[in-house]
Design a protein around this motif. Sequence first.
Motif, PDB file in Angstrom:
ATOM      1  N   LEU A 136      -1.901   4.450  16.702  1.00 56.12           N
ATOM      2  CA  LEU A 136      -3.300   4.045  16.527  1.00 56.12           C
ATOM      3  C   LEU A 136      -3.813   4.162  17.771  1.00 56.12           C
ATOM      4  O   LEU A 136      -3.584   3.423  18.755  1.00 56.12           O
ATOM      5  CB  LEU A 136      -3.155   2.743  15.807  1.00 56.12           C
ATOM      6  CG  LEU A 136      -4.585   1.875  15.944  1.00 56.12           C
ATOM      7  CD1 LEU A 136      -5.429   2.806  15.007  1.00 56.12           C
ATOM      8  CD2 LEU A 136      -4.341   0.602  15.345  1.00 56.12           C
ATOM      9  N   THR A 137      -4.859   5.089  17.994  1.00 61.05           N
ATOM     10  CA  THR A 137      -5.446   5.317  19.290  1.00 61.05           C
ATOM     11  C   THR A 137      -6.768   4.780  19.172  1.00 61.05           C
ATOM     12  O   THR A 137      -7.568   4.762  18.040  1.00 61.05           O
ATOM     13  CB  THR A 137      -5.352   6.704  19.869  1.00 61.05           C
ATOM     14  OG1 THR A 137      -6.154   7.777  18.956  1.00 61.05           O
ATOM     15  CG2 THR A 137      -3.796   7.073  20.004  1.00 61.05           C
ATOM     16  N   GLY A 138      -7.639   4.649  20.477  1.00 57.97           N
ATOM     17  CA  GLY A 138      -8.840   4.496  20.407  1.00 57.97           C
ATOM     18  C   GLY A 138      -9.418   3.609  21.823  1.00 57.97           C
ATOM     19  O   GLY A 138      -8.374   3.337  22.452  1.00 57.97           O
ATOM     20  N   GLU A 139     -10.653   3.827  22.226  1.00 60.67           N
ATOM     21  CA  GLU A 139     -11.129   3.338  23.386  1.00 60.67           C
ATOM     22  C   GLU A 139     -10.759   1.752  23.564  1.00 60.67           C
ATOM     23  O   GLU A 139     -10.616   1.062  22.496  1.00 60.67           O
ATOM     24  CB  GLU A 139     -12.750   3.513  23.672  1.00 60.67           C
ATOM     25  CG  GLU A 139     -13.785   2.573  22.980  1.00 60.67           C
ATOM     26  CD  GLU A 139     -13.735   3.580  21.559  1.00 60.67           C
ATOM     27  OE1 GLU A 139     -14.819   3.318  21.088  1.00 60.67           O
ATOM     28  OE2 GLU A 139     -13.268   4.537  21.129  1.00 60.67           O
ATOM     29  N   SER A 140     -10.664   1.192  24.766  1.00 61.56           N
ATOM     30  CA  SER A 140     -10.651  -0.221  24.920  1.00 61.56           C
ATOM     31  C   SER A 140     -11.669  -1.166  24.241  1.00 61.56           C
ATOM     32  O   SER A 140     -12.788  -0.490  24.175  1.00 61.56           O
ATOM     33  CB  SER A 140     -10.449  -0.548  26.368  1.00 61.56           C
ATOM     34  OG  SER A 140      -9.362  -0.001  27.058  1.00 61.56           O
TER      35      SER A 140
END
Length: 224
Positions: free
Chosen positions: A43-47
């Motif tokens: 699971l990725t994504g910006e802060s």
Amino acid sequence: MTSGNPIVLSVSGLTKSYRTAGEQVAVLRGVNLAVASGEGVALTGESGSGKSTLLHLIAGLDAADGGEIVLAGTPISGLGDAGRAELRRDRLGLVFQQFNLIPSLTVEDNLAFQSRIAGRHDAAWHGELVARLGLGQLLKRYPEQLSGGQQQRVAIGRALAAKPLLLLADEPTGNLDEATADEVLALARDLVTRTGCGFLMVTHSARLAATLDRQVTLHAGLIA
């Protein structure tokens, strides 16, 4: 999704908002996600995109505003505090960036902690974890006597000792150097495959994300 394997985690229409500086801020706006048994999902994504919030909701550490989380047929949203605690004890393995080992317990007792309180301590599996994680010479040491990589190996072993249905990991290698991170994650992936549990890992690293079976991105409160 892993073909033919049963779905161990199903998230549908999940929403969560927080009140900040007097206004409601929507963090999750209707997240849908599924993880199969034996499948590793990054699971990725910006802060600030809500990755840790999503993991905390799945783990029952916080309650969603709407939507549904189902773990192996059990809806989490209908459970009270005691029910969610029982779920974490019996069906979930949790690994965090800060390790969260118990300082007063030896490596051996930290490893066995969750499986013992869950009533599922398996001496043979415990021995296999010790061997696979390279902890044989460290069992009588305490967490403060270990390196970061060694502590994270213990944390992973503790999480997997009770053979959970789902392993949740929030930036589990964030405090480790690249070589150690690669080694620890490879061990985690191998042990997850060995147990057949699902694996959902939050990571900022595209390189580490690429080593799992599938990648999903959280953006603007939705899975892209």
